[in-house]
Design a protein around this motif. Structure first.
Motif: not given
Length: 276
Positions: A167-171, A180-184, A187-196
């Motif tokens: 829903d966050l991306e759809e909004a 691409l903008t929604s991903l960068v 999405f990606l700021p929320l995924a920082v813990p997983a990426v780290v």
């Protein structure tokens, strides 16, 4: 309060043998690294020694080319982690958000690659790197480490990406943002813990890998730390164990720094479902 203290003491009593088993090799490693050389072969062996020989570390650094091996390991581990993440994030995002033909087969393929040991593929990888002219080139290790870690990183990232609400991306799309903008920016700021978390495990896997590094590297100037430490033991009539252990102690420092620096992300990522 008393009951909590009692439970804590009971837990520590139960876990103490495991703690001793885990810490004992590190204790032996450190004690051997700082003991005078002439006291290493005293029988029966004792924990006590006459003085701390901190110069063992400086002697080891000069005699074993530790600095060059350290730089090689840092380059290979950091580059392999960056390449693996760069390729795994789009793949994990696609598996988490889109449906496409062959998705199930691709997931099965990733799982099967995790069951393969690098030792089984050493000969094939060596011939491939020889054909590419990358034998005795650190970039061969970067490519192979990134390839072997990608299945692991894709699985971990996808499991976490699934927990981020779509829903966050759809909004963001409704507000006019591109995919691409929604991903960068969303999405990606929320995924920082997983990426780290994924980066930490990929870095450690690359840092500790030995078999492929021993196979691909022929020149001592290109040895990574595991191979350089092994070279101080293998094929020698006299092993300088105080230098070997000093090198081993220093080889654990970068990993300890990475864990300490990124600990809060590691805990958040594991708690939020990055590791399942």
């Amino acid at each position: 309060m008393t009951s909590k203290l009692t439970r804590s003491l009971i837990y520590w009593a139960i876990l103490s043998p495991l703690v001793v088993v885990i810490l004992f090799p590190f204790g032996v490693m450190f004690v051997t690294a700082v003991r005078p050389r002439e006291e290493l072969f005293v029988y029966p062996p004792t924990w006590g020694f006459s003085e701390f020989r901190w110069e063992n570390f400086s002697e080891m650094w000069v005699k074993t080319n530790f600095g060059g091996a350290l730089l090689n390991s840092l380059y290979v581990s950091i580059a392999a982690t960056a390449v693996a993440l760069l390729l795994s994030i789009p793949a994990a995002y696609a598996m988490s958000r889109y449906r496409f033909a062959g998705k199930g087969a691709y997931r099965t393929f990733l799982l099967m690659t995790q069951m393969m040991s690098p030792i089984v593929l050493v000969l094939g990888l060596f011939r491939l790197m020889m054909a590419l002219g990358l034998v005795n080139d650190l970039n061969s290790l970067v490519l192979t480490y990134a390839a072997f870690n990608m299945a692991f990183t894709i699985w971990m990232l996808q499991s976490y990406f699934n927990s981020i609400p779509r829903d966050l991306e759809e909004a963001a799309w409704m507000d006019g943002a591109s995919h691409l903008t929604s991903l960068v920016r969303i999405f990606l700021p929320l995924a920082v813990p997983a990426v780290v978390v994924t980066a930490i495990f990929t870095f450690i896997n690359s840092w500790n890998e030995f078999v492929l590094a021993l196979t691909m590297m022929r020149s001592s100037e290109d040895f990574t730390l595991p191979v350089q430490i092994y070279a101080q033991v293998a094929g020698r009539y006299q092993v300088e164990w105080h230098h070997v252990m000093a090198a081993t102690v220093l080889a654990t420092v970068p990993v300890a720094i990475v864990f300490s620096w990124l600990q809060r992300y590691l805990i958040r990522g594991m708690a939020l479902g990055a590791v399942k």
